[in-house]
Structure formats: C-alpha cells, structure tokens
Design an enzyme around this catalytic site. Sequence first.
Site, PDB file in Angstrom:
ATOM      1  N   ASP A   1       1.083  -1.188   0.032  1.00 57.05           N
ATOM      2  CA  ASP A   1      -0.134   0.029   0.164  1.00 57.05           C
ATOM      3  C   ASP A   1       0.953   1.315  -0.062  1.00 57.05           C
ATOM      4  O   ASP A   1       1.568   1.405   0.950  1.00 57.05           O
ATOM      5  CB  ASP A   1      -0.939   0.010   1.218  1.00 57.05           C
ATOM      6  CG  ASP A   1      -1.993   1.023   1.356  1.00 57.05           C
ATOM      7  OD1 ASP A   1      -1.729   2.282   0.924  1.00 57.05           O
ATOM      8  OD2 ASP A   1      -2.945   0.988   2.316  1.00 57.05           O
TER       9      ASP A   1
ATOM     10  N   LYS B   1      -3.371  16.374  -7.852  1.00 56.55           N
ATOM     11  CA  LYS B   1      -2.855  16.350  -8.959  1.00 56.55           C
ATOM     12  C   LYS B   1      -1.951  17.730  -9.241  1.00 56.55           C
ATOM     13  O   LYS B   1      -0.743  17.891  -9.740  1.00 56.55           O
ATOM     14  CB  LYS B   1      -3.521  16.089 -10.307  1.00 56.55           C
ATOM     15  CG  LYS B   1      -4.346  14.600 -10.132  1.00 56.55           C
ATOM     16  CD  LYS B   1      -3.113  13.591 -10.086  1.00 56.55           C
ATOM     17  CE  LYS B   1      -3.778  12.157 -10.012  1.00 56.55           C
ATOM     18  NZ  LYS B   1      -3.057  11.165 -10.114  1.00 56.55           N
TER      19      LYS B   1
ATOM     20  N   TYR C   1      -9.417  15.868  -5.931  1.00 58.87           N
ATOM     21  CA  TYR C   1      -8.635  14.874  -6.980  1.00 58.87           C
ATOM     22  C   TYR C   1      -7.826  15.950  -7.632  1.00 58.87           C
ATOM     23  O   TYR C   1      -6.480  15.862  -7.606  1.00 58.87           O
ATOM     24  CB  TYR C   1      -9.488  14.193  -7.784  1.00 58.87           C
ATOM     25  CG  TYR C   1      -8.766  13.557  -8.826  1.00 58.87           C
ATOM     26  CD1 TYR C   1      -8.238  12.241  -8.585  1.00 58.87           C
ATOM     27  CD2 TYR C   1      -8.680  14.116 -10.233  1.00 58.87           C
ATOM     28  CE1 TYR C   1      -7.552  11.738  -9.616  1.00 58.87           C
ATOM     29  CE2 TYR C   1      -8.062  13.297 -11.243  1.00 58.87           C
ATOM     30  CZ  TYR C   1      -7.393  12.054 -10.947  1.00 58.87           C
ATOM     31  OH  TYR C   1      -6.650  11.680 -11.825  1.00 58.87           O
TER      32      TYR C   1
ATOM     33  N   SER D   1      -2.270  14.701 -14.387  1.00 55.35           N
ATOM     34  CA  SER D   1      -3.423  14.389 -15.006  1.00 55.35           C
ATOM     35  C   SER D   1      -3.812  15.747 -15.462  1.00 55.35           C
ATOM     36  O   SER D   1      -3.031  16.888 -15.334  1.00 55.35           O
ATOM     37  CB  SER D   1      -4.523  14.242 -13.871  1.00 55.35           C
ATOM     38  OG  SER D   1      -5.814  14.512 -14.601  1.00 55.35           O
TER      39      SER D   1
HETATM   40  P1  NAD Z   1      -7.342   2.393 -11.879  1.00 60.35           P
HETATM   41  O1  NAD Z   1      -8.225   2.662 -10.732  1.00 60.35           O
HETATM   42  O2  NAD Z   1      -7.892   1.717 -13.075  1.00 60.35           O
HETATM   43  O3  NAD Z   1      -6.186   1.564 -11.237  1.00 60.35           O
HETATM   44  C1  NAD Z   1      -5.378   1.886 -10.274  1.00 60.35           C
HETATM   45  C2  NAD Z   1      -4.927   1.058  -9.629  1.00 60.35           C
HETATM   46  O4  NAD Z   1      -3.972   1.524  -8.654  1.00 60.35           O
HETATM   47  C3  NAD Z   1      -5.431  -0.081  -8.966  1.00 60.35           C
HETATM   48  O5  NAD Z   1      -4.917  -1.632  -9.642  1.00 60.35           O
HETATM   49  C4  NAD Z   1      -5.436   0.062  -7.369  1.00 60.35           C
HETATM   50  O6  NAD Z   1      -5.712  -1.223  -6.893  1.00 60.35           O
HETATM   51  C5  NAD Z   1      -4.303   0.753  -7.604  1.00 60.35           C
HETATM   52  N1  NAD Z   1      -3.938   1.166  -6.106  1.00 60.35           N
HETATM   53  C6  NAD Z   1      -4.994   2.198  -5.644  1.00 60.35           C
HETATM   54  N2  NAD Z   1      -4.669   2.552  -4.480  1.00 60.35           N
HETATM   55  C7  NAD Z   1      -3.373   2.262  -4.021  1.00 60.35           C
HETATM   56  C8  NAD Z   1      -2.605   1.973  -3.130  1.00 60.35           C
HETATM   57  N3  NAD Z   1      -2.878   2.863  -1.752  1.00 60.35           N
HETATM   58  N4  NAD Z   1      -1.227   1.396  -3.234  1.00 60.35           N
HETATM   59  C9  NAD Z   1      -1.110   0.710  -3.985  1.00 60.35           C
HETATM   60  N5  NAD Z   1      -1.996   0.609  -5.381  1.00 60.35           N
HETATM   61  C10 NAD Z   1      -3.042   1.187  -5.522  1.00 60.35           C
HETATM   62  O7  NAD Z   1      -6.780   3.869 -12.347  1.00 60.35           O
HETATM   63  P2  NAD Z   1      -6.192   4.332 -13.688  1.00 60.35           P
HETATM   64  O8  NAD Z   1      -7.021   4.983 -14.621  1.00 60.35           O
HETATM   65  O9  NAD Z   1      -5.274   3.168 -14.254  1.00 60.35           O
HETATM   66  O10 NAD Z   1      -5.095   5.514 -13.090  1.00 60.35           O
HETATM   67  C11 NAD Z   1      -3.768   5.437 -12.717  1.00 60.35           C
HETATM   68  C12 NAD Z   1      -3.277   6.922 -12.540  1.00 60.35           C
HETATM   69  O11 NAD Z   1      -3.395   7.572 -13.565  1.00 60.35           O
HETATM   70  C13 NAD Z   1      -3.747   7.443 -11.196  1.00 60.35           C
HETATM   71  O12 NAD Z   1      -2.866   8.120 -10.658  1.00 60.35           O
HETATM   72  C14 NAD Z   1      -4.864   8.574 -11.967  1.00 60.35           C
HETATM   73  O13 NAD Z   1      -5.109   9.602 -11.185  1.00 60.35           O
HETATM   74  C15 NAD Z   1      -4.042   8.978 -13.063  1.00 60.35           C
HETATM   75  N6  NAD Z   1      -4.957   9.191 -14.335  1.00 60.35           N
HETATM   76  C16 NAD Z   1      -5.833   8.617 -14.736  1.00 60.35           C
HETATM   77  C17 NAD Z   1      -6.641   9.151 -15.722  1.00 60.35           C
HETATM   78  C18 NAD Z   1      -7.850   8.367 -16.468  1.00 60.35           C
HETATM   79  O14 NAD Z   1      -8.698   9.014 -17.082  1.00 60.35           O
HETATM   80  N7  NAD Z   1      -8.144   7.150 -15.895  1.00 60.35           N
HETATM   81  C19 NAD Z   1      -6.382  10.383 -16.190  1.00 60.35           C
HETATM   82  C20 NAD Z   1      -5.508  11.071 -15.613  1.00 60.35           C
HETATM   83  C21 NAD Z   1      -4.746  10.442 -14.692  1.00 60.35           C
END
Ligand code: NAD
Length: 255
Positions: free
Chosen positions: A58, A155, A151, A138
């Site tokens: 974590d 970021k 959120y 992001s």
């Molecule tokens: P997601 O929710 O699909 O996957 C996130 C993963 O992180 C999951 O497998 C979860 O179990 C893991 N996770 C969560 N909390 C955790 C912790 N405390 N320790 C370890 N692992 C943990 O999210 P995603 O869409 O793949 O996003 C990944 C990153 O990209 C994030 O930082 C998100 O903010 C950023 N992001 C996503 C988007 C989007 O459109 N999806 C856009 C901009 C930025």
Amino acid sequence: MTVAVVTGAGRGIGRGIALRLARDGHAVAVNDVDKASAEAVAHEIAEAGGRSLAVPADVTDRDAVFAMVDRVAAELGSVDIMVANAGIAQVKRLLELTPADLQRMFEVNVFGVVYCMQAAAERMIAQGTGGKLINAASIAAHSGFDYLGHYSATKFAVRALTQAAAKELAQHRITVNAYCPGIVGTEMWNQIDEGLGGYLGTGKGEALAKYSQLIALGRVQTPEDVAGFVSYLAGPDSDYMTGQSVMIDGGIVMS
Ligand code: NAD
C-alpha cells in the site's frame, strides 16, 4: 538491465506501463495494493519473456514503500526507474467533502507519491547511478475540474512536488517528470462516469461520452497511449528533461 518499479500496476494505466517497460527491456517490479492483480501482471510479463517481480504494498504506508524498494534492489539488482502511478479518484461536490474524503485522497495521491520518490531517490543516490522518477499527474493537474476538486488538488500537488524534486535531485543525476493523461478508458473512469451520473442525471456511459467530446483526437485514450510517453520518460531520450508535467491527452487541455 535497468529496473523499474510501477505502482498501481495491477490494472489500468499502471498495467499498460508495466507491460510496455518490460517490452522495452527493463526488469519490472509490479506493485499494487491488490496482491492478486500485481501477481497476475508480473506473471504476464514473465510469460512474454520479461523479467518481473510482484511487490504488493500500500503506497500510503511509508515503511512498506521503503521495504518494497529494498526488496526490489535485493532481488532485481537495483532501482533505476520509479513510476508512482497508483492513484484514486472520487466524484464529489466541494461543499460535500468530508475530512475523511480529503484525507484519503491526499494520502494515496500525494503522500504515496512522496514516499515512492523518497524511497527510490534514496536508493538511486546510494547506487550513484542517477535515475528517473516519473509521477502520475493528470489534465486535472493543470485545470481544476468541477466535482473533482480534491482530486484536482492532489494532481496540482504532484506537479509542484515534481518541480521541487527535479531541482533538489538534479545534482544526483535523477530526473523527475510527470505524465498528464486525459480521459483513459479504465476502471477509474467507470467510477467517475457513475459518480458524475449522480450529479448530472446521466446514465451509464453518458458522462464519459459527454466529456469525450472535449478530445481533439476524437477517441477515448488507452493505457497504451500513456505507456508510450512513459516509455520515453523512462529511457535515455528524455535525459535532458526534468521538472515537467506533460499533457498526453489527445488534445483536451492545451497550454
Ligand atoms: P485504476 O483505478 O484503473 O487503477 C489504479 C490501480 O492502483 C488499481 O489497481 C488499484 O488497486 C491501485 N491502487 C489504488 N490505491 C493504491 C495504493 N494505496 N497502493 C497501491 N496501489 C493502489 O486507475 P487508472 O485509470 O489506471 O489511473 C492510474 C493513475 O493515472 C492514477 O494516478 C490516476 O489518477 C491517473 N490518471 C488517470 C486518468 C484516467 O482517465 N483514467 C486520467 C489522468 C490521470
């Protein structure tokens, strides 16, 4: 062989990055708080002929993050690249945010990123080999989004930390950059779509479709679209870049 750690790599963008970095020839330590998914992705890499290690932890637990980095160095030989990708989202109107909402959001998206940078940089400095810290920001790091206020704040914080770390760590030949995705079709956006539906009165998939109209390139982003840019940040072609939080969003936010 260079060694990369990718956090939150059990699914979504992190998984895409882990698979891409493995294809690029890096050994990859696959982190996730969900042990089974971290193991599955590490297995996928090994099956394809790559070198991998599942390191569930974590990222909000500072001791666990330092122990993870120690373990990666012991078992894979070094830590050269840290991709602090793990993050959470929550759709909530600003006036409704509770202390617990704020605390959780900052714990994962900000504290977690700091711990990953600290543990990896400490190791890289001891190795004397330089390195690459790569953080998940992001489009919401450049423009605050309604219903995603806390959120967005996390970021923006990642962007500030990326700049400060870049200045502090340059003397150790460690570069620090962030990637700023737009609207990526992952489980996170399924949650955002559902949350926005509660405020906008939209049905399943409708908020995603509405927001996707903002994308100049006209399609929802894939984890591979993000991973291609992270591949560049992890490799030697980006050696002269540091302190940047770069949009890779299909043309939503232009600055
Ligand atoms: P997601 O929710 O699909 O996957 C996130 C993963 O992180 C999951 O497998 C979860 O179990 C893991 N996770 C969560 N909390 C955790 C912790 N405390 N320790 C370890 N692992 C943990 O999210 P995603 O869409 O793949 O996003 C990944 C990153 O990209 C994030 O930082 C998100 O903010 C950023 N992001 C996503 C988007 C989007 O459109 N999806 C856009 C901009 C930025």
